[in-house]
Motif scaffolding. Sequence first.
Motif, PDB file in Angstrom:
ATOM      1  N   ILE A  39       0.872  -1.171   0.000  1.00  0.00           N
ATOM      2  CA  ILE A  39       0.000   0.000   0.000  1.00  0.00           C
ATOM      3  C   ILE A  39       0.912   1.224   0.000  1.00  0.00           C
ATOM      4  O   ILE A  39       1.814   1.326   0.837  1.00  0.00           O
ATOM      5  CB  ILE A  39      -0.901   0.043   1.258  1.00  0.00           C
ATOM      6  CG1 ILE A  39      -1.655  -1.265   1.438  1.00  0.00           C
ATOM      7  CG2 ILE A  39      -1.836   1.241   1.230  1.00  0.00           C
ATOM      8  CD1 ILE A  39      -2.548  -1.636   0.300  1.00  0.00           C
ATOM      9  N   HIS A  46       1.092   5.665  -1.171  1.00  0.00           N
ATOM     10  CA  HIS A  46       0.575   6.881  -1.799  1.00  0.00           C
ATOM     11  C   HIS A  46       1.348   7.107  -3.097  1.00  0.00           C
ATOM     12  O   HIS A  46       2.515   6.685  -3.218  1.00  0.00           O
ATOM     13  CB  HIS A  46       0.754   8.071  -0.855  1.00  0.00           C
ATOM     14  CG  HIS A  46       0.024   9.283  -1.320  1.00  0.00           C
ATOM     15  ND1 HIS A  46       0.543  10.141  -2.263  1.00  0.00           N
ATOM     16  CD2 HIS A  46      -1.198   9.759  -0.993  1.00  0.00           C
ATOM     17  CE1 HIS A  46      -0.330  11.112  -2.498  1.00  0.00           C
ATOM     18  NE2 HIS A  46      -1.394  10.898  -1.737  1.00  0.00           N
ATOM     19  N   VAL A 101      -4.110   6.670  -2.799  1.00  0.00           N
ATOM     20  CA  VAL A 101      -3.491   5.485  -2.234  1.00  0.00           C
ATOM     21  C   VAL A 101      -3.612   4.335  -3.221  1.00  0.00           C
ATOM     22  O   VAL A 101      -4.707   4.064  -3.735  1.00  0.00           O
ATOM     23  CB  VAL A 101      -4.148   5.117  -0.895  1.00  0.00           C
ATOM     24  CG1 VAL A 101      -3.581   3.825  -0.344  1.00  0.00           C
ATOM     25  CG2 VAL A 101      -3.968   6.255   0.110  1.00  0.00           C
ATOM     26  N   GLY A 107     -14.267   8.242  -1.445  1.00  0.00           N
ATOM     27  CA  GLY A 107     -13.116   7.425  -1.797  1.00  0.00           C
ATOM     28  C   GLY A 107     -13.467   6.746  -3.109  1.00  0.00           C
ATOM     29  O   GLY A 107     -14.272   5.815  -3.157  1.00  0.00           O
ATOM     30  N   LEU A 150      -8.198  -1.477  -0.604  1.00  0.00           N
ATOM     31  CA  LEU A 150      -8.831  -0.197  -0.945  1.00  0.00           C
ATOM     32  C   LEU A 150     -10.077   0.049  -0.107  1.00  0.00           C
ATOM     33  O   LEU A 150     -10.336   1.189   0.316  1.00  0.00           O
ATOM     34  CB  LEU A 150      -9.165  -0.143  -2.437  1.00  0.00           C
ATOM     35  CG  LEU A 150      -7.980  -0.240  -3.395  1.00  0.00           C
ATOM     36  CD1 LEU A 150      -8.459  -0.201  -4.840  1.00  0.00           C
ATOM     37  CD2 LEU A 150      -6.941   0.833  -3.126  1.00  0.00           C
ATOM     38  N   ARG A 161     -10.607  -0.907   2.909  1.00  0.00           N
ATOM     39  CA  ARG A 161     -10.147  -0.484   4.239  1.00  0.00           C
ATOM     40  C   ARG A 161      -9.891   1.019   4.254  1.00  0.00           C
ATOM     41  O   ARG A 161     -10.291   1.724   5.187  1.00  0.00           O
ATOM     42  CB  ARG A 161      -8.879  -1.255   4.627  1.00  0.00           C
ATOM     43  CG  ARG A 161      -8.344  -0.899   5.991  1.00  0.00           C
ATOM     44  CD  ARG A 161      -7.060  -1.706   6.304  1.00  0.00           C
ATOM     45  NE  ARG A 161      -6.316  -1.051   7.347  1.00  0.00           N
ATOM     46  CZ  ARG A 161      -5.501  -0.015   7.185  1.00  0.00           C
ATOM     47  NH1 ARG A 161      -5.298   0.501   6.005  1.00  0.00           N
ATOM     48  NH2 ARG A 161      -4.876   0.517   8.211  1.00  0.00           N
ATOM     49  N   VAL A 162      -9.246   1.529   3.200  1.00  0.00           N
ATOM     50  CA  VAL A 162      -8.984   2.971   3.101  1.00  0.00           C
ATOM     51  C   VAL A 162     -10.301   3.731   2.995  1.00  0.00           C
ATOM     52  O   VAL A 162     -10.528   4.725   3.702  1.00  0.00           O
ATOM     53  CB  VAL A 162      -8.073   3.281   1.893  1.00  0.00           C
ATOM     54  CG1 VAL A 162      -7.950   4.782   1.666  1.00  0.00           C
ATOM     55  CG2 VAL A 162      -6.698   2.648   2.084  1.00  0.00           C
ATOM     56  N   ARG A 183     -12.295   3.845   6.304  1.00  0.00           N
ATOM     57  CA  ARG A 183     -11.705   4.592   7.416  1.00  0.00           C
ATOM     58  C   ARG A 183     -11.460   6.065   7.118  1.00  0.00           C
ATOM     59  O   ARG A 183     -11.225   6.839   8.046  1.00  0.00           O
ATOM     60  CB  ARG A 183     -10.393   3.938   7.833  1.00  0.00           C
ATOM     61  CG  ARG A 183     -10.627   2.566   8.435  1.00  0.00           C
ATOM     62  CD  ARG A 183      -9.354   1.946   8.894  1.00  0.00           C
ATOM     63  NE  ARG A 183      -9.614   0.644   9.498  1.00  0.00           N
ATOM     64  CZ  ARG A 183      -8.710  -0.058  10.127  1.00  0.00           C
ATOM     65  NH1 ARG A 183      -7.481   0.407  10.242  1.00  0.00           N
ATOM     66  NH2 ARG A 183      -9.010  -1.221  10.642  1.00  0.00           N
ATOM     67  N   ALA A 184     -11.485   6.451   5.849  1.00  0.00           N
ATOM     68  CA  ALA A 184     -11.083   7.820   5.523  1.00  0.00           C
ATOM     69  C   ALA A 184     -12.124   8.641   4.768  1.00  0.00           C
ATOM     70  O   ALA A 184     -11.928   9.835   4.594  1.00  0.00           O
ATOM     71  CB  ALA A 184      -9.780   7.790   4.706  1.00  0.00           C
ATOM     72  N   TYR A 185     -13.223   8.037   4.333  1.00  0.00           N
ATOM     73  CA  TYR A 185     -14.169   8.749   3.476  1.00  0.00           C
ATOM     74  C   TYR A 185     -15.600   8.598   3.972  1.00  0.00           C
ATOM     75  O   TYR A 185     -15.919   7.666   4.709  1.00  0.00           O
ATOM     76  CB  TYR A 185     -14.059   8.235   2.036  1.00  0.00           C
ATOM     77  CG  TYR A 185     -12.712   8.545   1.436  1.00  0.00           C
ATOM     78  CD1 TYR A 185     -12.434   9.807   0.937  1.00  0.00           C
ATOM     79  CD2 TYR A 185     -11.708   7.585   1.406  1.00  0.00           C
ATOM     80  CE1 TYR A 185     -11.180  10.109   0.406  1.00  0.00           C
ATOM     81  CE2 TYR A 185     -10.457   7.876   0.880  1.00  0.00           C
ATOM     82  CZ  TYR A 185     -10.207   9.138   0.384  1.00  0.00           C
ATOM     83  OH  TYR A 185      -8.976   9.424  -0.133  1.00  0.00           O
TER      84      TYR A 185
END
Length: 189
Positions: free
Chosen positions: A17, A19, A55, A86, A110, A112-113, A116-118
Motif C-alpha cells: 500500500i 501513496h 493510495v 473514496g 482499498l 479499508r482505506v 476509514r477515511a471517506y
Amino acid sequence: MTPRPRIPPLRAPRLRIAHTADLAPAGLRAVRDLLDVAFDGDFSDEDYDHCLGGVHALVYDGAGLAAHGAVIMRRVRHRGRWLRVGYVEAVAVRADARRTGLGGRVMGALERVVDRAYDVGAVSASDAGARLYAARGWQVWAGRIAAHGPDGVVRLPEDEGSTFVRPALAGSLDPAHELVFDWRDGDVL
C-alpha cells in the motif's frame, strides 16, 4: 548420483500500500504498463491521471506487478451536502494472474482505506469489473448520476447502472436524490 537442479521457491504474492508520492518513477511506469495491457490499449492518459494522487494497492509476484488499484478523493453533492468520496480507480490484474484472488486482495486494501477515511465509496465499473464489486457487496447506485461541470450540473445517464457505492454509508444515501460528482477532464466517472 546427479544432483537435482535447484528450483527457486515460489514467491507468494506480496501486497504493498503506497501513496502516489511514495512510488518511484519505475513503479509508476509498471502501473501504467499493467493498465495499458489489462485494458487492451483502451486506457487513456486522462484515465491514468485519474488514478494518481491517492493510495495505491499493488500486488507483486515473482514476475513483477500482478495487480493494481487506487482510491482517490473526490467530492459528491447529495441532498444539498458535499461528501468526501473514496473513488476507486484503475483496478487491473495481469492476464496470467486473473482468477487467483488478487483482485479481491486489491479491493480489500482499498475498501479499508475507503471505510476509514471517506464518507462513502464509489466506483464506475466495466461489465467485467461489475462482477467483482457486486461479489464484494458494493451496490449499484439506483438513482441519477450527474456532475458539476464548467457550465453547471450535467446529467450523466450513461453512468447510471454502472456506478457502485460502498454499502457502509449506502444506507444514508437516498436514490430519490441524485449524486452530483465533481468535474474532471476525460471520463467524468
